[in-house]
Scaffold this motif. Structure first.
Motif, PDB file in Angstrom:
ATOM      1  N   UNK A   1     -16.406  -6.683  41.440  1.00 50.66           N
ATOM      2  CA  UNK A   1     -17.095  -7.578  40.502  1.00 50.66           C
ATOM      3  C   UNK A   1     -17.665  -6.814  39.313  1.00 50.66           C
ATOM      4  N   UNK A   2     -18.202  -5.619  39.559  1.00 48.60           N
ATOM      5  CA  UNK A   2     -18.694  -4.789  38.461  1.00 48.60           C
ATOM      6  C   UNK A   2     -17.540  -4.446  37.519  1.00 48.60           C
ATOM      7  N   UNK A   3     -16.393  -4.114  38.091  1.00 51.76           N
ATOM      8  CA  UNK A   3     -15.213  -3.820  37.272  1.00 51.76           C
ATOM      9  C   UNK A   3     -14.822  -5.040  36.444  1.00 51.76           C
ATOM     10  N   UNK A   4     -14.951  -6.224  37.020  1.00 48.24           N
ATOM     11  CA  UNK A   4     -14.640  -7.447  36.276  1.00 48.24           C
ATOM     12  C   UNK A   4     -15.551  -7.635  35.085  1.00 48.24           C
ATOM     13  N   UNK A   5     -16.838  -7.353  35.259  1.00 46.18           N
ATOM     14  CA  UNK A   5     -17.772  -7.446  34.147  1.00 46.18           C
ATOM     15  C   UNK A   5     -17.474  -6.416  33.076  1.00 46.18           C
ATOM     16  N   UNK A   6     -17.096  -5.230  33.504  1.00 42.91           N
ATOM     17  CA  UNK A   6     -16.766  -4.155  32.567  1.00 42.91           C
ATOM     18  C   UNK A   6     -15.495  -4.479  31.789  1.00 42.91           C
ATOM     19  N   UNK A   7     -14.475  -4.977  32.491  1.00 42.35           N
ATOM     20  CA  UNK A   7     -13.173  -5.199  31.863  1.00 42.35           C
ATOM     21  C   UNK A   7     -13.073  -6.511  31.078  1.00 42.35           C
ATOM     22  N   UNK A   8     -13.714  -7.557  31.590  1.00 41.74           N
ATOM     23  CA  UNK A   8     -13.528  -8.874  30.995  1.00 41.74           C
ATOM     24  C   UNK A   8     -14.781  -9.445  30.349  1.00 41.74           C
ATOM     25  N   UNK A   9     -15.908  -8.796  30.525  1.00 40.27           N
ATOM     26  CA  UNK A   9     -17.161  -9.355  30.040  1.00 40.27           C
ATOM     27  C   UNK A   9     -17.793 -10.220  31.121  1.00 40.27           C
ATOM     28  N   UNK A  10     -19.022 -10.647  30.871  1.00 36.75           N
ATOM     29  CA  UNK A  10     -19.763 -11.367  31.902  1.00 36.75           C
ATOM     30  C   UNK A  10     -19.105 -12.678  32.308  1.00 36.75           C
ATOM     31  N   UNK A  11     -18.853 -13.571  31.369  1.00 37.18           N
ATOM     32  CA  UNK A  11     -18.386 -14.910  31.725  1.00 37.18           C
ATOM     33  C   UNK A  11     -16.996 -14.897  32.348  1.00 37.18           C
ATOM     34  N   UNK A  12     -16.052 -14.249  31.684  1.00 35.15           N
ATOM     35  CA  UNK A  12     -14.700 -14.212  32.238  1.00 35.15           C
ATOM     36  C   UNK A  12     -14.654 -13.392  33.527  1.00 35.15           C
ATOM     37  N   UNK A  13     -15.402 -12.286  33.579  1.00 38.88           N
ATOM     38  CA  UNK A  13     -15.441 -11.465  34.789  1.00 38.88           C
ATOM     39  C   UNK A  13     -16.018 -12.219  35.976  1.00 38.88           C
ATOM     40  N   UNK A  14     -17.124 -12.955  35.741  1.00 37.41           N
ATOM     41  CA  UNK A  14     -17.730 -13.743  36.825  1.00 37.41           C
ATOM     42  C   UNK A  14     -16.789 -14.854  37.275  1.00 37.41           C
ATOM     43  N   UNK A  15     -16.132 -15.503  36.325  1.00 40.37           N
ATOM     44  CA  UNK A  15     -15.207 -16.589  36.665  1.00 40.37           C
ATOM     45  C   UNK A  15     -14.018 -16.061  37.467  1.00 40.37           C
ATOM     46  N   UNK A  16     -13.443 -14.948  37.016  1.00 40.53           N
ATOM     47  CA  UNK A  16     -12.304 -14.367  37.736  1.00 40.53           C
ATOM     48  C   UNK A  16     -12.717 -13.854  39.118  1.00 40.53           C
TER      49      UNK A  16
END
Length: 183
Positions: free
Chosen positions: A41-56
């Motif tokens: 999830x941290x990687x998702x926030x880093x790679x996609x930003x908060x909203x898209x990372x949280x959604x993915x």
């Protein structure tokens, strides 16, 4: 570590539109790679930003819940293994849905074990998936938004957060038990 971050970002840029699908796939293979949920999830926030990372992350975790359901119901050995783990970690304890949701927020609590608790509380796949998805909203958001910050906190701040979550868990257990005894 900085070089790893740069190479990961370069890889994700090179795969283009496939990046979100690969990230969701990473959530599904995460248990095989022994990666904690918080790291993905941290990687998702880093790679996609908060909203898209949280959604993915929410999509990936929800699909992982569905896979957990299939594993438990299609493979009796896997179900037996999870039941033994449940008896070892939480002997003679019944958890409420709210307690499972609190435990899902805590890093390093076994994902499939918590899924087993939810399966035991529900009657159908649909009911299980609804409750499981609701319980995955908070971890997806919190880990994506604060996961990186949590790992950078001093040890006493992180410990304080775990103690707070444990206190909430205990309070819910006492409330659930008193409610059960009054009925």
């Amino acid at each position: 570590m900085e070089q790893f971050d740069q190479s990961l970002e370069a890889f994700m840029d090179s795969v283009g539109w496939l990046a979100p699908f690969l990230f969701i796939l990473l959530h599904l293979v995460r248990p095989l790679l022994f990666l904690p949920v918080i790291a993905v999830c941290v990687a998702g926030g880093f790679l996609f930003g908060f909203f898209e990372g949280a959604f993915l992350s929410f999509i990936g975790l929800t699909l992982m819940s569905w896979v957990s359901y299939l594993l438990v119901n299609k493979f009796p050995k896997f179900q037996d293994k999870m039941a033994r783990l449940k008896d070892k970690i939480f002997p003679d304890r019944t958890l409420s849905v709210f307690q499972v949701m609190i435990l899902r927020i805590m890093p390093f609590v076994h994902f499939h074990l918590l899924s087993l608790y939810l399966m035991e509380m529900t009657k159908t796949l649909k009911e299980y998936m609804i409750i499981s998805a609701l319980g995955l909203i908070a971890p997806a958001i919190l880990y994506t938004a604060f996961g990186r910050a949590i790992t950078e906190f001093p040890w006493y701040t992180t410990l304080s957060m775990f103690i707070l979550l444990a206190a909430i868990f205990s309070f819910i257990e006492k409330w659930h038990n008193s409610k059960a005894q009054s009925n």
